[in-house]
Design an enzyme around this catalytic site. Structure first.
Site, PDB file in Angstrom:
ATOM      1  N   VAL A 157      38.937 174.995  63.493  1.00 19.03           N
ATOM      2  CA  VAL A 157      39.738 175.987  64.443  1.00 19.03           C
ATOM      3  C   VAL A 157      41.262 175.729  64.481  1.00 19.03           C
ATOM      4  CG1 VAL A 157      37.966 176.335  65.898  1.00 19.03           C
ATOM      5  CG2 VAL A 157      39.388 174.549  66.525  1.00 19.03           C
ATOM      6  N   SER A 173      38.804 170.637  80.901  1.00 22.88           N
ATOM      7  CA  SER A 173      38.214 169.375  81.235  1.00 22.88           C
ATOM      8  C   SER A 173      38.759 169.087  82.630  1.00 22.88           C
ATOM      9  CB  SER A 173      38.409 168.383  80.323  1.00 22.88           C
ATOM     10  OG  SER A 173      38.075 166.933  80.764  1.00 22.88           O
ATOM     11  N   TYR A 199      44.762 164.316  75.141  1.00 24.64           N
ATOM     12  CA  TYR A 199      43.445 165.166  75.644  1.00 24.64           C
ATOM     13  C   TYR A 199      43.913 165.890  76.759  1.00 24.64           C
ATOM     14  CZ  TYR A 199      38.688 166.394  76.630  1.00 24.64           C
ATOM     15  OH  TYR A 199      37.679 166.995  76.685  1.00 24.64           O
ATOM     16  N   LYS A 201      44.186 170.059  77.403  1.00 21.34           N
ATOM     17  CA  LYS A 201      43.233 170.886  78.220  1.00 21.34           C
ATOM     18  C   LYS A 201      44.082 171.389  79.314  1.00 21.34           C
ATOM     19  CE  LYS A 201      39.403 169.930  76.155  1.00 21.34           C
ATOM     20  NZ  LYS A 201      38.597 171.138  75.560  1.00 21.34           N
TER      21      LYS A 201
HETATM   22  P1  NAP Z   1      30.968 167.208  70.698  1.00 19.43           P
HETATM   23  O1  NAP Z   1      29.419 166.856  71.198  1.00 19.43           O
HETATM   24  O2  NAP Z   1      31.609 165.991  70.268  1.00 19.43           O
HETATM   25  O3  NAP Z   1      30.431 168.504  69.903  1.00 19.43           O
HETATM   26  C1  NAP Z   1      31.884 169.093  69.305  1.00 19.43           C
HETATM   27  C2  NAP Z   1      31.405 170.261  68.732  1.00 19.43           C
HETATM   28  O4  NAP Z   1      32.837 170.701  68.161  1.00 19.43           O
HETATM   29  C3  NAP Z   1      30.694 170.149  67.493  1.00 19.43           C
HETATM   30  O5  NAP Z   1      29.843 171.304  67.170  1.00 19.43           O
HETATM   31  C4  NAP Z   1      31.932 170.082  66.172  1.00 19.43           C
HETATM   32  O6  NAP Z   1      31.421 170.422  64.876  1.00 19.43           O
HETATM   33  C5  NAP Z   1      33.046 170.963  66.673  1.00 19.43           C
HETATM   34  N1  NAP Z   1      34.108 170.713  66.351  1.00 19.43           N
HETATM   35  C6  NAP Z   1      34.946 169.639  66.272  1.00 19.43           C
HETATM   36  N2  NAP Z   1      36.061 169.627  65.894  1.00 19.43           N
HETATM   37  C7  NAP Z   1      36.022 170.990  65.528  1.00 19.43           C
HETATM   38  C8  NAP Z   1      37.144 171.723  64.672  1.00 19.43           C
HETATM   39  N3  NAP Z   1      38.385 171.292  64.308  1.00 19.43           N
HETATM   40  N4  NAP Z   1      36.968 173.079  64.541  1.00 19.43           N
HETATM   41  C9  NAP Z   1      35.722 173.535  64.657  1.00 19.43           C
HETATM   42  N5  NAP Z   1      34.894 172.912  65.461  1.00 19.43           N
HETATM   43  C10 NAP Z   1      34.897 171.539  65.696  1.00 19.43           C
HETATM   44  O7  NAP Z   1      31.504 167.524  72.204  1.00 19.43           O
HETATM   45  P2  NAP Z   1      31.173 167.986  73.419  1.00 19.43           P
HETATM   46  O8  NAP Z   1      31.185 166.934  74.289  1.00 19.43           O
HETATM   47  O9  NAP Z   1      30.055 169.025  73.483  1.00 19.43           O
HETATM   48  O10 NAP Z   1      32.545 168.894  74.030  1.00 19.43           O
HETATM   49  C11 NAP Z   1      32.616 170.410  73.762  1.00 19.43           C
HETATM   50  C12 NAP Z   1      33.882 170.714  74.568  1.00 19.43           C
HETATM   51  O11 NAP Z   1      33.637 170.374  76.083  1.00 19.43           O
HETATM   52  C13 NAP Z   1      35.066 170.215  73.846  1.00 19.43           C
HETATM   53  O12 NAP Z   1      35.992 171.233  74.215  1.00 19.43           O
HETATM   54  C14 NAP Z   1      35.344 169.006  75.085  1.00 19.43           C
HETATM   55  O13 NAP Z   1      36.748 168.750  75.102  1.00 19.43           O
HETATM   56  C15 NAP Z   1      35.037 169.749  76.210  1.00 19.43           C
HETATM   57  N6  NAP Z   1      34.345 168.751  77.404  1.00 19.43           N
HETATM   58  C16 NAP Z   1      33.410 167.744  76.969  1.00 19.43           C
HETATM   59  C17 NAP Z   1      33.165 166.766  77.943  1.00 19.43           C
HETATM   60  C18 NAP Z   1      32.145 165.798  78.060  1.00 19.43           C
HETATM   61  O14 NAP Z   1      31.962 165.059  78.833  1.00 19.43           O
HETATM   62  N7  NAP Z   1      31.472 165.843  77.090  1.00 19.43           N
HETATM   63  C19 NAP Z   1      33.863 166.910  79.309  1.00 19.43           C
HETATM   64  C20 NAP Z   1      34.873 167.804  79.556  1.00 19.43           C
HETATM   65  C21 NAP Z   1      35.147 168.768  78.446  1.00 19.43           C
HETATM   66  P3  NAP Z   1      30.713 169.084  63.853  1.00 19.43           P
HETATM   67  O15 NAP Z   1      29.605 168.847  64.421  1.00 19.43           O
HETATM   68  O16 NAP Z   1      30.577 170.165  62.633  1.00 19.43           O
HETATM   69  O17 NAP Z   1      31.856 168.207  63.818  1.00 19.43           O
END
Ligand code: NAP
Length: 248
Positions: free
Chosen positions: A65, A143, A156, A160
């Site tokens: 992205v 976030s 980060y 965000k």
């Molecule tokens: P995750 O489990 O690490 O999954 C990340 C996803 O994003 C994967 O599908 C990955 O694809 C894709 N991705 C990573 N870099 C990318 C890029 N440059 N272009 C396109 N796709 C990309 O993350 P998550 O925990 O589900 O987090 C999802 C969102 O929620 C993020 O924006 C994160 O900041 C936000 N968030 C998460 C939390 C938490 O506690 N987990 C809390 C607050 C906010 P690949 O597998 O192909 O690499």
């Protein structure tokens, strides 16, 4: 969801974690999916299969992205396959944590490029399509850290917090075109992103959360699906927390 037509949703980073749960929820609501992922094809194919089992037509599109060209290819592919884009969920995100004295400039830039510029790239391309349609639902995943900050996450948190500013600005720009733009701010959600937290940090985090547990990806997905539905047509420019009460 009683919809007049089959919606098409683009979900960035839709192959794992929160993005995958969002895809499943939107599939349950009857949408067709364009699932973007960065590199893990196996996870993407598994997510595709699960959405198809729920009755969705699914297009997988690999792309980073942070690259405008990759995002252009993503939206071109979505338009070619489905003819429209009704829902955009900007979910792709990464972390590169470190205390500021140890954080490299590259790690700062990388997180801003993916989380902030990546979101902007997709907002720009989706806006063009949605303005023509005079309809759209955009949900940006920010976030709790973008709101209250966190030691070791200056990059980060900046990305965000930036997403929140973009959400409110674009909500104002697009409101007259029947397009809503909202942000969802998850707290600590059990995904690969948080899998590396030590037991000690996990315990500290749990104690700080009024609901005393980490959230599930499904907790976030349920809200995103609502904001993406016709029922949420009078909600725009909002930042809604799904964090067990962590930030209030
Ligand atoms: P995750 O489990 O690490 O999954 C990340 C996803 O994003 C994967 O599908 C990955 O694809 C894709 N991705 C990573 N870099 C990318 C890029 N440059 N272009 C396109 N796709 C990309 O993350 P998550 O925990 O589900 O987090 C999802 C969102 O929620 C993020 O924006 C994160 O900041 C936000 N968030 C998460 C939390 C938490 O506690 N987990 C809390 C607050 C906010 P690949 O597998 O192909 O690499």
């Amino acid at each position: 969801m009683e919809e007049k037509f089959k919606k098409t949703a683009v979900v960035t980073g839709g192959s794992r974690g929160i993005g995958r749960a969002i895809c499943l929820e939107l599939a349950k609501e009857g949408a067709n999916l364009v699932i973007n992922y960065a590199g893990n094809l196996q996870a993407a194919e598994e997510a595709k299969k699960s959405c198809e089992e729920l009755g969705a037509e699914v297009l997988l599109v690999q792309g980073d992205v942070s690259s405008f060209d990759d995002c252009k290819a993503l939206f071109d592919a979505a338009a070619e396959r489905f003819g429209r884009v009704d829902i955009l969920v900007n979910n792709a995100g990464i972390t590169r944590d470190n205390l500021i004295l140890r954080m490299s400039g590259e790690d700062f830039d990388k997180v801003i490029d993916v989380n902030l510029k990546g979101t902007w790239n997709c907002l720009k391309l989706a806006s063009k399509i949605m303005v023509k349609q005079r309809y759209g639902r955009i949900v940006n995943i920010t976030s709790v850290v973008g709101v209250i900050g966190n030691a070791g996450q200056t990059n980060y948190a900046a990305s965000k917090a930036g997403v929140i500013g973009m959400t409110k600005s674009l909500a104002r720009e697009l409101a007259s075109r029947g397009i809503t733009v909202n942000a969802v701010a998850p707290g600590y959600i059990a995904t690969d992103m948080t899998a590396g937290l030590s037991d000690e940090i996990r315990e500290t985090v749990k104690n700080a959360i009024p609901l005393q547990r980490l959230g599930d990806a499904g907790d976030v997905a349920a809200l995103v699906a609502f904001l993406a539905s016709d029922k949420a047509g009078y909600i725009t420019g909002q930042v809604i927390h799904v964090d067990g009460g962590l930030a209030m």
